[in-house]
Design an enzyme around this catalytic site. Structure first.
Site, PDB file in Angstrom:
ATOM      1  N   LYS A 166      11.279   3.639  -5.157  1.00 42.05           N
ATOM      2  CA  LYS A 166      12.423   4.189  -5.904  1.00 42.05           C
ATOM      3  C   LYS A 166      12.305   5.708  -6.071  1.00 42.05           C
ATOM      4  O   LYS A 166      13.276   6.433  -5.865  1.00 42.05           O
ATOM      5  CB  LYS A 166      12.517   3.498  -7.276  1.00 42.05           C
ATOM      6  CG  LYS A 166      13.744   3.889  -8.074  1.00 42.05           C
ATOM      7  CD  LYS A 166      13.942   2.992  -9.273  1.00 42.05           C
ATOM      8  CE  LYS A 166      12.969   3.172 -10.388  1.00 42.05           C
ATOM      9  NZ  LYS A 166      11.658   2.569 -10.292  1.00 42.05           N
ATOM     10  N   TRP A 221      11.102   8.280   3.625  1.00 37.50           N
ATOM     11  CA  TRP A 221       9.639   8.384   3.623  1.00 37.50           C
ATOM     12  C   TRP A 221       9.165   9.046   4.920  1.00 37.50           C
ATOM     13  O   TRP A 221       8.347   9.955   4.904  1.00 37.50           O
ATOM     14  CB  TRP A 221       9.015   7.000   3.461  1.00 37.50           C
ATOM     15  CG  TRP A 221       7.533   7.027   3.267  1.00 37.50           C
ATOM     16  CD1 TRP A 221       6.855   7.167   2.090  1.00 37.50           C
ATOM     17  CD2 TRP A 221       6.528   6.922   4.296  1.00 37.50           C
ATOM     18  NE1 TRP A 221       5.497   7.160   2.322  1.00 37.50           N
ATOM     19  CE2 TRP A 221       5.263   7.016   3.668  1.00 37.50           C
ATOM     20  CE3 TRP A 221       6.577   6.767   5.688  1.00 37.50           C
ATOM     21  CZ2 TRP A 221       4.063   6.948   4.365  1.00 37.50           C
ATOM     22  CZ3 TRP A 221       5.373   6.709   6.403  1.00 37.50           C
ATOM     23  CH2 TRP A 221       4.139   6.794   5.737  1.00 37.50           C
ATOM     24  N   ALA A 277       8.764   1.888 -18.624  1.00 44.02           N
ATOM     25  CA  ALA A 277      10.039   1.170 -18.693  1.00 44.02           C
ATOM     26  C   ALA A 277       9.869  -0.275 -19.126  1.00 44.02           C
ATOM     27  O   ALA A 277      10.828  -0.887 -19.586  1.00 44.02           O
ATOM     28  CB  ALA A 277      10.740   1.212 -17.343  1.00 44.02           C
ATOM     29  N   ARG A 292      10.464  11.456 -14.136  1.00 44.30           N
ATOM     30  CA  ARG A 292       9.453  11.307 -15.185  1.00 44.30           C
ATOM     31  C   ARG A 292       8.114  11.863 -14.709  1.00 44.30           C
ATOM     32  O   ARG A 292       7.858  11.983 -13.529  1.00 44.30           O
ATOM     33  CB  ARG A 292       9.262   9.831 -15.553  1.00 44.30           C
ATOM     34  CG  ARG A 292      10.466   9.182 -16.176  1.00 44.30           C
ATOM     35  CD  ARG A 292      10.204   7.703 -16.408  1.00 44.30           C
ATOM     36  NE  ARG A 292      10.000   6.995 -15.146  1.00 44.30           N
ATOM     37  CZ  ARG A 292       9.419   5.813 -15.037  1.00 44.30           C
ATOM     38  NH1 ARG A 292       8.958   5.204 -16.111  1.00 44.30           N
ATOM     39  NH2 ARG A 292       9.284   5.231 -13.862  1.00 44.30           N
ATOM     40  N   PHE A 333      10.800   0.324   5.807  1.00 43.05           N
ATOM     41  CA  PHE A 333       9.368   0.391   6.072  1.00 43.05           C
ATOM     42  C   PHE A 333       9.142   0.227   7.581  1.00 43.05           C
ATOM     43  O   PHE A 333       9.964  -0.384   8.285  1.00 43.05           O
ATOM     44  CB  PHE A 333       8.630  -0.707   5.314  1.00 43.05           C
ATOM     45  CG  PHE A 333       8.334  -0.377   3.878  1.00 43.05           C
ATOM     46  CD1 PHE A 333       7.021  -0.248   3.439  1.00 43.05           C
ATOM     47  CD2 PHE A 333       9.352  -0.182   2.959  1.00 43.05           C
ATOM     48  CE1 PHE A 333       6.729   0.047   2.111  1.00 43.05           C
ATOM     49  CE2 PHE A 333       9.075   0.116   1.637  1.00 43.05           C
ATOM     50  CZ  PHE A 333       7.758   0.236   1.210  1.00 43.05           C
ATOM     51  N   THR A 377      10.612   7.694  -4.147  1.00 43.43           N
ATOM     52  CA  THR A 377      10.749   8.275  -2.812  1.00 43.43           C
ATOM     53  C   THR A 377      12.217   8.425  -2.436  1.00 43.43           C
ATOM     54  O   THR A 377      12.642   9.462  -1.900  1.00 43.43           O
ATOM     55  CB  THR A 377      10.020   7.396  -1.777  1.00 43.43           C
ATOM     56  OG1 THR A 377       8.642   7.280  -2.157  1.00 43.43           O
ATOM     57  CG2 THR A 377      10.124   7.988  -0.388  1.00 43.43           C
ATOM     58  N   LYS A 424      -0.666   0.583  -9.952  1.00 43.38           N
ATOM     59  CA  LYS A 424       0.697   0.884  -9.507  1.00 43.38           C
ATOM     60  C   LYS A 424       0.769   2.125  -8.627  1.00 43.38           C
ATOM     61  O   LYS A 424       1.542   2.197  -7.678  1.00 43.38           O
ATOM     62  CB  LYS A 424       1.609   1.040 -10.723  1.00 43.38           C
ATOM     63  CG  LYS A 424       3.045   1.454 -10.371  1.00 43.38           C
ATOM     64  CD  LYS A 424       3.883   1.619 -11.629  1.00 43.38           C
ATOM     65  CE  LYS A 424       5.264   2.175 -11.296  1.00 43.38           C
ATOM     66  NZ  LYS A 424       5.212   3.586 -10.879  1.00 43.38           N
ATOM     67  N   PHE A 462      11.191   1.018 -13.035  1.00 45.09           N
ATOM     68  CA  PHE A 462      11.229  -0.369 -12.579  1.00 45.09           C
ATOM     69  C   PHE A 462      12.648  -0.786 -12.164  1.00 45.09           C
ATOM     70  O   PHE A 462      13.401   0.022 -11.662  1.00 45.09           O
ATOM     71  CB  PHE A 462      10.631  -1.294 -13.636  1.00 45.09           C
ATOM     72  CG  PHE A 462       9.176  -1.029 -13.904  1.00 45.09           C
ATOM     73  CD1 PHE A 462       8.265  -0.967 -12.851  1.00 45.09           C
ATOM     74  CD2 PHE A 462       8.693  -0.824 -15.192  1.00 45.09           C
ATOM     75  CE1 PHE A 462       6.919  -0.719 -13.074  1.00 45.09           C
ATOM     76  CE2 PHE A 462       7.342  -0.567 -15.420  1.00 45.09           C
ATOM     77  CZ  PHE A 462       6.460  -0.516 -14.369  1.00 45.09           C
TER      78      PHE A 462
END
Length: 556
Positions: free
Chosen positions: A71, A409, A273, A94, A381, A73, A105, A301
């Protein structure tokens, strides 16, 4: 493909004064923190308040899985893409917590060629904001215990102190502690405990305050505990809101950095979150909106947590109008929601992908319920097959959902141009029809029930006996008109992290309520969610090091 940290270290960063000049900031509007970071002046937003705000775009996602969603990225990549097509855009994110950075994470600086930089600084100590919040939080804890030790004129009941100490690292051993042992000179013995810094109410207060005076007023309203006759005791009663504000003076200033493509980024505040409201600061988002035509921000999240709280808590507190939403999904995560194990994700599996689409559908319905336009972003991906990405695109198109395949990415902003063009069309055609899912004058139980039913898809809620007693007390105190901040696992729409996809027929158990009066919401803890996480069996820290050249190694 190089690792994130290798890409970050190979990127040529502009001196921060060049980034400030891009935004037409004067030398009085910012102060340097080294060559590549800066603090924005606390007077900047006041200076810009009469300037028209640009469009705000929120990035959210499906429920996260160990497979990754990207998210942050996509947020960074979208901001870069907007600038590539000639739009003036800023990213507002954030600050990462050291807990997930050192734990499981990971960080929150994006990835690949869509990162905010310097990523080592941002993921570690940055400009010291989180340390300042840790210090202010623990100073308040010390003031409370000192007041009791020095005579306790406020008649604070040591058994009813709600304020916890904090640490910005995952440490399960500190969840419950006993302090004050060793005799009268060491204070009054009592039970205590630690939460992670980003779950501190002071973090939420800082992110929801609009200026220093508002910060001071919110700090003064924090309830730290209760007296022997069960009356609230606040920071204002202790008369230390001024000292806490002083400790937070510099932390209140948003941080200016840049991306891998030198797009300006404002990074400020970082409440979790799942156990807090999960959004960067109001002042950072609104300042960005004054400086750019488009501000791309994110909420933590999935849409069941970050986006719900963004709309019900942050948007209300800051009077923020959001023009469009991006819902991030990946083939890998959707296949996990369809029942496939992580080690099987590299194999094409359309059946599992189809089964997992229910999770995306629920998050789409949540955004639709708020009446804000959206685009689905497929964050691609390398292991995704053409058949799998085509399946998601056709699934969206059959239902009339705008969708864009992104490769930010691997390709940076270039990989998000389709998404940028589609989200601009949504944002520029936006009419303000945003509708919250509950009104503030509704009972707290009804607010929790509406979130559980409309956002999670639950059958109903159930309050434990202790939560029912807390609810009655909060109502007696006149706190019923506050929004609710649901503390829930991020992995499932339910309060059971093992229930992936789109579970049905479940009940959300509210086991405890906490009054965050300074922040302006009531926290409802559900399931087994913890405010002090623990470290995994193999923490990410095991891979981290620093080379002889002084450069970080193993940081993603």
């Amino acid at each position: 493909m190089n690792k994130d940290i290798e890409i970050a270290q190979q990127t040529t960063l502009e001196p921060i004064h060049n980034i400030a000049e891009q935004l037409h900031l004067t030398r009085e509007d910012w102060e340097p923190y080294g060559q590549t970071k800066a603090k924005l002046s606390e007077q900047l937003f006041e200076k810009l308040k009469h300037k028209k705000s640009g469009k705000i775009i929120l990035v959210t996602s499906i429920n996260p899985t160990p497979a990754g969603e990207g998210k942050s990225t996509v947020t960074v990549g979208l901001g870069q893409a907007l600038n590539q097509i000639g739009k003036k855009a800023i990213i507002a994110l954030r600050e990462p917590s050291l807990g997930p950075v050192m734990g499981l994470k990971g960080g929150a600086a994006g990835g690949g060629y869509s990162q905010v930089l310097p990523m080592e600084d941002i993921n570690l100590h940055f400009t010291g904001d989180i340390h300042a919040i840790t210090t202010a939080n623990n100073a308040l804890a010390a003031f409370i215990d000192n007041h009791i030790h020095r005579g306790n004129t406020l008649q604070i009941d040591a058994r009813r102190i709600e304020w916890k100490r904090v640490l910005d690292i995952n440490d399960r051993a500190l969840r419950q502690t006993i302090i004050g042992l060793g005799g009268p000179k060491q204070g009054v013995p009592r039970e205590d405990g630690f939460t992670i810094t980003v779950a501190s109410e002071i973090m939420a207060v800082l992110c929801l305050a609009t200026d220093l005076q508002d910060l001071k007023q919110k700090l003064a309203a924090i309830v730290v505990g209760y007296t022997f006759d069960n009356q609230p005791v606040t920071v204002g009663d202790l008369k230390v809101e001024g000292a806490l504000t002083l400790l937070l003076k510099d932390a209140m200033k948003p941080n200016l950095v840049q991306t891998t493509e030198n797009t300006p980024a404002i990074i400020h505040g970082g409440p979790f979150a799942n156990i807090a409201h999960g959004c960067n600061s109001i002042i950072a988002t609104k300042t960005a909106a004054k400086l750019a035509d488009y501000t791309v921000t994110e909420a933590g999240f999935g849409a069941d947590l970050g986006a719900e709280k963004y709309f019900h808590i942050k948007s209300r507190a800051g009077n923020i109008q959001t023009s469009a939403v991006v819902i991030v999904a990946t083939v890998r995560a959707l296949k996990m929601h369809g029942g496939i194990a992580k080690d099987k994700l590299a194999t094409e599996n359309i059946a599992a992908l189809e089964a997992g689409m229910d999770n995306l559908q629920k998050h789409i319905e949540t955004i639709q319920a708020f009446h804000v336009p959206f685009v689905v972003a497929i964050n691609q991906f390398p292991t995704d097959t053409e058949q799998e990405t085509t399946f998601i695109q056709e699934w969206c198109q059959e239902r009339g959902y705008e969708v864009a395949l992104t490769t930010v990415w691997a390709d940076g902003g270039k990989g998000g141009i389709d998404l940028a063009e589609k989200i601009i069309a949504k944002a520029d055609g936006f009419n303000s029809t945003y509708q919250p899912l509950y009104d503030l004058d509704e009972p707290l139980t009804e607010k929790m029930r509406k979130v559980a039913q409309k956002v999670y898809g639950a059958h109903d809620i159930e309050l434990t006996k202790s939560a029912q007693e807390q609810l009655r007390f909060f109502e007696e105190q006149g706190w019923s008109n506050l929004p609710v901040c649901m503390a829930k696992t991020q992995y499932s729409l339910s309060d059971n992290p093992a229930l992936l996809g789109r579970p049905t027929g479940f009940t959300i158990t509210i086991r405890e309520l906490r009054a965050s009066i300074g922040a302006g919401f009531i926290v409802a803890l559900t399931g087994d969610v913890l405010t002090m996480p623990g470290l995994p069996a193999k923490p990410a820290a095991l891979q981290m090091d620093v080379g002889e050249d002084g450069k970080a190694k193993g940081l993603f």
